[in-house]
Design a protein around this motif. Structure first.
Motif, PDB file in Angstrom:
ATOM      1  N   ALA A   1      37.268  42.306  35.131  1.00  0.00           N
ATOM      2  CA  ALA A   1      36.346  40.494  34.689  1.00  0.00           C
ATOM      3  C   ALA A   1      36.378  39.810  35.708  1.00  0.00           C
ATOM      4  N   LEU A   2      37.926  40.001  36.183  1.00  0.00           N
ATOM      5  CA  LEU A   2      38.516  38.986  37.177  1.00  0.00           C
ATOM      6  C   LEU A   2      37.639  38.716  38.411  1.00  0.00           C
ATOM      7  N   ILE A   3      37.233  39.794  38.474  1.00  0.00           N
ATOM      8  CA  ILE A   3      36.552  39.893  40.561  1.00  0.00           C
ATOM      9  C   ILE A   3      35.255  39.467  39.990  1.00  0.00           C
ATOM     10  N   PRO A   4      34.404  38.916  39.754  1.00  0.00           N
ATOM     11  CA  PRO A   4      32.915  38.447  39.393  1.00  0.00           C
ATOM     12  C   PRO A   4      33.574  37.118  38.935  1.00  0.00           C
ATOM     13  N   LEU A   5      34.314  36.644  38.430  1.00  0.00           N
ATOM     14  CA  LEU A   5      35.147  35.480  37.937  1.00  0.00           C
ATOM     15  C   LEU A   5      35.520  34.491  39.486  1.00  0.00           C
ATOM     16  N   THR A   6      36.580  35.508  39.758  1.00  0.00           N
ATOM     17  CA  THR A   6      37.121  34.745  40.784  1.00  0.00           C
ATOM     18  C   THR A   6      35.956  34.009  42.394  1.00  0.00           C
ATOM     19  N   ILE A   7      34.886  35.076  41.954  1.00  0.00           N
ATOM     20  CA  ILE A   7      33.558  34.991  43.262  1.00  0.00           C
ATOM     21  C   ILE A   7      32.755  33.504  42.584  1.00  0.00           C
ATOM     22  N   SER A   8      32.262  33.677  41.391  1.00  0.00           N
ATOM     23  CA  SER A   8      31.961  32.354  40.644  1.00  0.00           C
ATOM     24  C   SER A   8      32.495  31.052  40.889  1.00  0.00           C
ATOM     25  N   ILE A   9      34.055  31.292  40.743  1.00  0.00           N
ATOM     26  CA  ILE A   9      34.893  30.184  41.709  1.00  0.00           C
ATOM     27  C   ILE A   9      34.852  29.184  42.415  1.00  0.00           C
ATOM     28  N   GLY A  10      34.767  30.952  43.585  1.00  0.00           N
ATOM     29  CA  GLY A  10      35.016  30.956  44.791  1.00  0.00           C
ATOM     30  C   GLY A  10      33.632  30.184  45.949  1.00  0.00           C
ATOM     31  N   SER A  11      32.593  30.381  44.579  1.00  0.00           N
ATOM     32  CA  SER A  11      30.806  29.704  45.444  1.00  0.00           C
ATOM     33  C   SER A  11      30.982  27.918  45.265  1.00  0.00           C
ATOM     34  N   LEU A  12      31.743  27.784  44.021  1.00  0.00           N
ATOM     35  CA  LEU A  12      31.811  26.295  43.053  1.00  0.00           C
ATOM     36  C   LEU A  12      32.691  25.216  44.111  1.00  0.00           C
ATOM     37  N   PHE A  13      33.815  26.466  44.097  1.00  0.00           N
ATOM     38  CA  PHE A  13      35.068  25.465  45.331  1.00  0.00           C
ATOM     39  C   PHE A  13      34.280  25.356  46.765  1.00  0.00           C
ATOM     40  N   ILE A  14      33.756  26.124  47.041  1.00  0.00           N
ATOM     41  CA  ILE A  14      33.039  26.312  48.470  1.00  0.00           C
ATOM     42  C   ILE A  14      31.929  25.217  48.789  1.00  0.00           C
ATOM     43  N   LEU A  15      31.394  24.670  47.819  1.00  0.00           N
ATOM     44  CA  LEU A  15      30.402  24.110  47.291  1.00  0.00           C
ATOM     45  C   LEU A  15      30.939  22.107  47.394  1.00  0.00           C
ATOM     46  N   SER A  16      32.090  22.367  46.446  1.00  0.00           N
ATOM     47  CA  SER A  16      32.477  21.040  46.550  1.00  0.00           C
ATOM     48  C   SER A  16      33.477  20.226  47.628  1.00  0.00           C
TER      49      SER A  16
END
Length: 278
Positions: A84-99
């Protein structure tokens, strides 16, 4: 893209007000897409973790005493929860790139001091502008991607990457995560010449020359031949900034005046001579 990069640098150094040297418009669709993707991935991660936990609990409940003590059985039963950490990591990564996507970079001249760089980005969720100001020497190009490629209308296009990166070397940073800035190559550069960014932030990857143009009148006046392998390294970047500081120290004189033209010519000659000797 035209003209000599040293002429552009001298013109930038002669300005007595901050200049926007890079700008990028972050479309609302991009933000909505990133937030939607992040939300979906978080929901999927939580759902997957919950289902995996129920399945593991059921397996453990039905297992006999020996199986409950078997490490391999416990790994097989509860291991999928970690996925379950895989999609959670991708989610955080997308927000990081945006920010970390930069929307504006300003060159701020300083009287007899190191010029500064103002970098503006937006927060991932609320979209608020976040601005930091750093000495120009503390902002450098990331070593893995070149800024100037010589391709496209601004010389920034690259088939291998959509962005280039800057690093903040300020000692006051609390975490390394805050040191990264992402600049899309589709952004607008001052005077539409990507060599300005290469000269100010350093560019150590070999490629199309950014220090000279073949047949340029400034280069011929200082007796330097163009080279296809010249690069901007950190030492040359410091020389460029120091020379720009000297010109900006006398910015009370108008740029079009005779004395200013002489200072501008001296700046170009000093930068060319010093960088060519490195």
């Amino acid at each position: 893209m035209g003209g000599n990069v040293f002429r552009l640098l001298s013109e930038l150094a002669a300005r007595d007000v901050p200049q926007v040297i890079y700008s990028y418009k972050l479309r609302p669709l991009y933000r909505a897409g990133a937030l939607s993707l992040s939300t979906v991935l978080v929901a999927y991660s939580l759902s997957f973790a919950d289902v995996s936990k129920l399945s593991a609990s059921l397996q453990y409940k039905n297992a006999n005493g020996e199986e409950k003590k078997d490490a391999l059985f416990l790994i097989k039963a509860y291991g999928p929860i970690g996925m379950a950490l895989i999609p959670l990591t991708i989610s955080i990564g997308s927000l990081f790139i945006l920010s970390r996507t930069v929307t504006r970079v300003k060159y701020i001249p300083q009287m007899q001091q190191m010029p500064k760089c103002e970098i503006t980005r937006t927060s991932a969720i609320l979209g608020r502008e976040i601005t930091v100001t750093r000495p120009m020497k503390n902002i450098v190009r990331s070593s893995n991607v070149s800024i100037y490629t010589g391709k496209g209308p601004q010389g920034l296009d690259d088939k291998g990457s959509f962005s280039f990166y800057l690093k903040d070397l300020s000692p006051s940073l609390r975490t390394p995560v805050n040191s990264l800035y992402i600049l899309p190559r589709s952004g607008a550069v001052w005077k539409s010449d990507g060599r300005i960014l290469s000269a100010l932030f350093g560019d150590s990857k070999k490629g199309k020359s950014i220090l000279s143009d073949e047949g340029d009148d400034i280069n011929s006046s200082v007796g330097n031949k163009s080279s296809k392998e010249e690069i901007i390294n950190s030492t040359q970047k410091n020389i460029i900034i120091q020379e720009m500081m000297k010109l900006n120290a006398n910015n009370k004189v108008k740029f079009h005046s005779k004395s200013k033209k002489e200072e501008k010519a001296n700046l170009i000659k000093n930068i060319v001579n010093n960088t060519k000797s490195k």
